[in-house]
Design a protein around this motif. Structure first.
Motif, PDB file in Angstrom:
ATOM      1  N   LEU A  32       0.916  -1.204   0.036  1.00  0.00           N
ATOM      2  CA  LEU A  32      -0.039  -0.027   0.047  1.00  0.00           C
ATOM      3  C   LEU A  32       0.766   1.286  -0.143  1.00  0.00           C
ATOM      4  CD1 LEU A  32      -2.737  -1.092   2.539  1.00  0.00           C
ATOM      5  CD2 LEU A  32      -3.043  -0.791   0.116  1.00  0.00           C
ATOM      6  N   SER A  33       2.071   1.303   0.719  1.00  0.00           N
ATOM      7  CA  SER A  33       2.987   2.447   0.819  1.00  0.00           C
ATOM      8  C   SER A  33       3.299   2.725  -0.781  1.00  0.00           C
ATOM      9  CB  SER A  33       3.864   2.285   1.669  1.00  0.00           C
ATOM     10  OG  SER A  33       3.516   2.168   3.066  1.00  0.00           O
ATOM     11  N   LEU A  34       3.781   1.435  -1.414  1.00  0.00           N
ATOM     12  CA  LEU A  34       4.212   1.820  -2.539  1.00  0.00           C
ATOM     13  C   LEU A  34       3.408   2.065  -3.794  1.00  0.00           C
ATOM     14  CD1 LEU A  34       6.874  -1.474  -3.162  1.00  0.00           C
ATOM     15  CD2 LEU A  34       7.407   1.215  -3.029  1.00  0.00           C
ATOM     16  N   LEU A  35       2.115   1.741  -3.484  1.00  0.00           N
ATOM     17  CA  LEU A  35       1.186   1.989  -4.422  1.00  0.00           C
ATOM     18  C   LEU A  35       0.732   3.523  -4.364  1.00  0.00           C
ATOM     19  CD1 LEU A  35      -1.533  -0.888  -4.314  1.00  0.00           C
ATOM     20  CD2 LEU A  35       0.000  -0.464  -6.096  1.00  0.00           C
ATOM     21  N   ARG A  36       0.655   3.946  -3.312  1.00  0.00           N
ATOM     22  CA  ARG A  36       0.390   5.506  -2.853  1.00  0.00           C
ATOM     23  C   ARG A  36       1.318   6.324  -3.562  1.00  0.00           C
ATOM     24  NH1 ARG A  36      -1.222   5.180   2.262  1.00  0.00           N
ATOM     25  NH2 ARG A  36      -3.428   6.059   2.252  1.00  0.00           N
ATOM     26  N   GLU A  37       2.739   5.982  -3.782  1.00  0.00           N
ATOM     27  CA  GLU A  37       3.431   6.685  -4.461  1.00  0.00           C
ATOM     28  C   GLU A  37       3.160   7.031  -5.955  1.00  0.00           C
ATOM     29  OE1 GLU A  37       7.414   5.755  -3.824  1.00  0.00           O
ATOM     30  OE2 GLU A  37       7.326   5.028  -1.861  1.00  0.00           O
ATOM     31  N   ALA A  38       2.546   5.897  -6.542  1.00  0.00           N
ATOM     32  CA  ALA A  38       2.137   6.092  -8.002  1.00  0.00           C
ATOM     33  C   ALA A  38       0.714   6.510  -8.181  1.00  0.00           C
ATOM     34  CB  ALA A  38       2.239   4.546  -8.515  1.00  0.00           C
ATOM     35  N   VAL A  39      -0.244   5.872  -7.563  1.00  0.00           N
ATOM     36  CA  VAL A  39      -1.510   6.221  -7.447  1.00  0.00           C
ATOM     37  C   VAL A  39      -2.046   6.836  -6.273  1.00  0.00           C
ATOM     38  CG1 VAL A  39      -3.895   5.522  -8.124  1.00  0.00           C
ATOM     39  CG2 VAL A  39      -1.896   4.522  -9.208  1.00  0.00           C
ATOM     40  N   PRO A  40      -1.892   8.324  -5.753  1.00  0.00           N
ATOM     41  CA  PRO A  40      -2.455   8.660  -4.687  1.00  0.00           C
ATOM     42  C   PRO A  40      -3.789   8.409  -4.142  1.00  0.00           C
ATOM     43  CG  PRO A  40      -1.370  10.565  -6.185  1.00  0.00           C
ATOM     44  CD  PRO A  40      -1.514   9.150  -6.997  1.00  0.00           C
ATOM     45  N   PHE A  41      -4.010   7.871  -2.880  1.00  0.00           N
ATOM     46  CA  PHE A  41      -5.382   7.769  -2.333  1.00  0.00           C
ATOM     47  C   PHE A  41      -5.243   8.099  -0.913  1.00  0.00           C
ATOM     48  CE2 PHE A  41      -2.667   3.846  -2.504  1.00  0.00           C
ATOM     49  CZ  PHE A  41      -2.728   3.680  -1.178  1.00  0.00           C
ATOM     50  N   ASP A  42      -6.471   8.340  -0.335  1.00  0.00           N
ATOM     51  CA  ASP A  42      -6.620   8.837   0.992  1.00  0.00           C
ATOM     52  C   ASP A  42      -7.027   7.657   2.059  1.00  0.00           C
ATOM     53  OD1 ASP A  42      -6.333  11.764   0.636  1.00  0.00           O
ATOM     54  OD2 ASP A  42      -7.984  11.203  -0.900  1.00  0.00           O
ATOM     55  N   ALA A  43      -7.176   6.377   1.391  1.00  0.00           N
ATOM     56  CA  ALA A  43      -7.499   5.403   2.298  1.00  0.00           C
ATOM     57  C   ALA A  43      -7.520   4.233   1.442  1.00  0.00           C
ATOM     58  CB  ALA A  43      -8.862   5.533   3.222  1.00  0.00           C
ATOM     59  N   ALA A  44      -7.241   2.799   2.344  1.00  0.00           N
ATOM     60  CA  ALA A  44      -7.044   1.500   1.555  1.00  0.00           C
ATOM     61  C   ALA A  44      -7.193   0.555   2.275  1.00  0.00           C
ATOM     62  CB  ALA A  44      -5.767   1.809   0.856  1.00  0.00           C
ATOM     63  N   CYS A  45      -7.406  -0.683   1.663  1.00  0.00           N
ATOM     64  CA  CYS A  45      -7.476  -1.919   2.270  1.00  0.00           C
ATOM     65  C   CYS A  45      -7.191  -2.772   1.268  1.00  0.00           C
ATOM     66  CB  CYS A  45      -9.200  -2.102   2.535  1.00  0.00           C
ATOM     67  SG  CYS A  45      -9.462  -3.708   3.549  1.00  0.00           S
ATOM     68  N   CYS A  46      -6.538  -4.071   2.071  1.00  0.00           N
ATOM     69  CA  CYS A  46      -6.039  -4.864   1.259  1.00  0.00           C
ATOM     70  C   CYS A  46      -6.286  -6.442   1.688  1.00  0.00           C
ATOM     71  CB  CYS A  46      -4.439  -4.909   0.807  1.00  0.00           C
ATOM     72  SG  CYS A  46      -3.759  -6.128  -0.325  1.00  0.00           S
ATOM     73  N   THR A  47      -6.999  -7.285   1.254  1.00  0.00           N
ATOM     74  CA  THR A  47      -7.592  -8.181   1.749  1.00  0.00           C
ATOM     75  C   THR A  47      -7.260  -9.536   1.196  1.00  0.00           C
ATOM     76  OG1 THR A  47      -9.546  -7.135   2.488  1.00  0.00           O
ATOM     77  CG2 THR A  47      -9.980  -9.285   2.356  1.00  0.00           C
ATOM     78  N   HIS A  48      -7.020 -10.575   2.017  1.00  0.00           N
ATOM     79  CA  HIS A  48      -6.717 -12.024   1.504  1.00  0.00           C
ATOM     80  C   HIS A  48      -8.113 -12.618   1.583  1.00  0.00           C
ATOM     81  CE1 HIS A  48      -3.056 -13.619   0.654  1.00  0.00           C
ATOM     82  NE2 HIS A  48      -2.366 -13.251   1.807  1.00  0.00           N
ATOM     83  N   VAL A  49      -8.312 -13.466   0.698  1.00  0.00           N
ATOM     84  CA  VAL A  49      -9.737 -14.145   0.784  1.00  0.00           C
ATOM     85  C   VAL A  49      -9.587 -15.577   0.694  1.00  0.00           C
ATOM     86  CG1 VAL A  49     -10.881 -12.214  -0.269  1.00  0.00           C
ATOM     87  CG2 VAL A  49     -10.142 -14.048  -1.845  1.00  0.00           C
ATOM     88  N   ASP A  50     -10.591 -16.448   1.091  1.00  0.00           N
ATOM     89  CA  ASP A  50     -10.575 -17.904   0.766  1.00  0.00           C
ATOM     90  C   ASP A  50     -11.098 -18.178  -0.818  1.00  0.00           C
ATOM     91  OD1 ASP A  50     -11.386 -20.488   0.281  1.00  0.00           O
ATOM     92  OD2 ASP A  50     -12.519 -20.822   2.282  1.00  0.00           O
ATOM     93  N   PRO A  51     -10.200 -18.545  -1.606  1.00  0.00           N
ATOM     94  CA  PRO A  51     -10.457 -18.852  -2.940  1.00  0.00           C
ATOM     95  C   PRO A  51     -11.831 -19.690  -3.275  1.00  0.00           C
ATOM     96  CG  PRO A  51      -8.608 -20.127  -2.668  1.00  0.00           C
ATOM     97  CD  PRO A  51      -8.838 -19.248  -1.298  1.00  0.00           C
ATOM     98  N   GLN A  52     -12.306 -20.433  -2.377  1.00  0.00           N
ATOM     99  CA  GLN A  52     -13.354 -21.229  -2.653  1.00  0.00           C
ATOM    100  C   GLN A  52     -14.872 -20.442  -2.248  1.00  0.00           C
ATOM    101  OE1 GLN A  52     -12.919 -24.361  -3.912  1.00  0.00           O
ATOM    102  NE2 GLN A  52     -10.945 -23.879  -3.964  1.00  0.00           N
ATOM    103  N   THR A  53     -14.632 -19.527  -1.239  1.00  0.00           N
ATOM    104  CA  THR A  53     -15.738 -18.946  -0.908  1.00  0.00           C
ATOM    105  C   THR A  53     -15.877 -17.527  -1.148  1.00  0.00           C
ATOM    106  OG1 THR A  53     -15.005 -18.572   1.572  1.00  0.00           O
ATOM    107  CG2 THR A  53     -16.341 -20.445   0.976  1.00  0.00           C
TER     108      THR A  53
END
Length: 361
Positions: A32-53
């Motif tokens: 998220l820190s690196l992404l903010r350098e390229a595409v500015p944003f004010d808030a973020a969330c990065c989620t792992h998911v169960d690929p089955q559900t």
């Protein structure tokens, strides 16, 4: 706005990041820190998911998103809205924004009207982290209402990153402990908890409390915060159609020991109040087979053979149950042995037990 050269440089840093971070949480935080350098944003969330559900197994969420997280879950599983994660996965639409989806009329989105606008946010960019045919996570970026919407150039750059990020998320999801470990059944046996319709903890046994602590540690969240996997399965169970069973499940890769399965079942109390029961237990063979199949690239037929092997079926019984010859069974078994790095059925069973805590059933 970043130049193409800057985009390339940051993409290289993200590629390198996948090789130097030692945990999923640290990877997503640094991402998220690196992404903010390229595409500015004010808030973020990065989620792992169960690929089955496609339910959350844990999220890295910034504070200004954490405040609205429960409401986002409610919209996601309780109402039809633009750019739902499941819809994006189904349509293989890797990146989408609210402004684009509503043709510059974001108020058409229930999420925008009910959650984002009151929180001071404007545009929202969502990415589903798909590798091949399988989704391993979600990335969501927000801009404040006084900022510009996400540009097509920015969306295209995020799209180019999806396979890279998804591959790393997949690796963390399938990664095995460095040494053989199992849970202490006296401490981490079956856990049961009951939540109210507002997801307040009403009751729990000691094992459930320990599992909740483990999940909070995995996400690095405070004791008063409900782990996202619990929030996800509970919200989905609550919002299941009345004619369905009202059950939701997620399989979580823990840092040590076996995988954990969390199930939520909708309940109705004697006074007609709706509650949800949460169960915690180490994953069973049926829960683990899709994960093993993905880890070793097993075909559908090989998965069927493996399930029979776990059940203790003989070659003759495997051939009969699958309506194939014994010679074909042996050919499939040799392929399974090769892919999993073992040389015999006995070694395969030992490997599944020691590394995945799977025993013959």
């Amino acid at each position: 706005m970043n130049t193409n050269k800057q985009f390339v440089q940051i993409k290289k840093q993200i590629n390198k990041l996948g090789m130097v971070t030692d945990s999923s949480h640290n990877y997503r935080t640094s991402l998220l820190s690196l992404l903010r350098e390229a595409v500015p944003f004010d808030a973020a969330c990065c989620t792992h998911v169960d690929p089955q559900t496609l339910l959350s197994t844990g999220a890295v969420t910034e504070d200004n998103v954490e405040r609205i997280h429960p409401y986002l879950f409610q919209i996601e599983y309780g109402e039809d809205d633009v750019n739902s994660y499941e819809q994006m996965v189904h349509n293989k639409r890797l990146v989408a924004t609210i402004y684009e989806a509503t043709v510059q009329q974001p108020e058409q989105s229930a999420r925008y009207r009910k959650v984002l606008t009151p929180a001071g946010f404007g545009d929202e960019l969502r990415a589903v982290l798909i590798l091949g045919e399988i989704c391993w996570g979600y990335l969501t970026l927000y801009r404040n209402a006084d900022q510009s919407e996400f540009l097509q150039e920015e969306c295209d750059w995020i799209t180019s990153l999806v396979p890279l990020i998804a591959a790393r998320m997949r690796a963390f999801s399938l990664e095995l402990p460095e040494r053989e470990e199992t849970w202490d059944d006296d401490l981490y046996g079956s856990g049961i908890a009951v939540l109210s319709d507002h997801l307040a903890l009403l009751s729990s046994n000691p094992a459930a409390d320990r599992w909740l602590d483990k999940l909070r540690s995995l996400e690095m969240i405070d004791a008063h915060v409900l782990p996202r996997p619990i929030r996800a399965v509970s919200t989905q169970a609550f919002n299941s159609p009345s004619e369905s069973s009202g059950i939701a499940k997620v399989c979580i890769r823990m840092y040590e020991g076996p995988y954990l399965v969390v199930r939520a079942s909708r309940l109705r109390s004697s006074d007609s109040q709706i509650q949800v029961a949460i169960s915690f237990e180490p994953a069973r063979p049926s829960d683990m087979l899709p994960i093993i199949a993905e880890a070793y690239g097993l075909t559908e037929r090989e998965q069927q053979l493996l399930h029979g092997v776990i059940r203790g079926l003989s070659t003759k019984e495997l051939a009969s149950s699958l309506h194939i010859s014994a010679y074909t069974v042996q050919d499939h078994l040799k392929s399974i042995f090769s892919k999993s790095g073992v040389s015999s059925r006995r070694e395969l069973i030992w490997y599944l037990h020691s590394r995945y805590n799977i025993i013959e059933i």
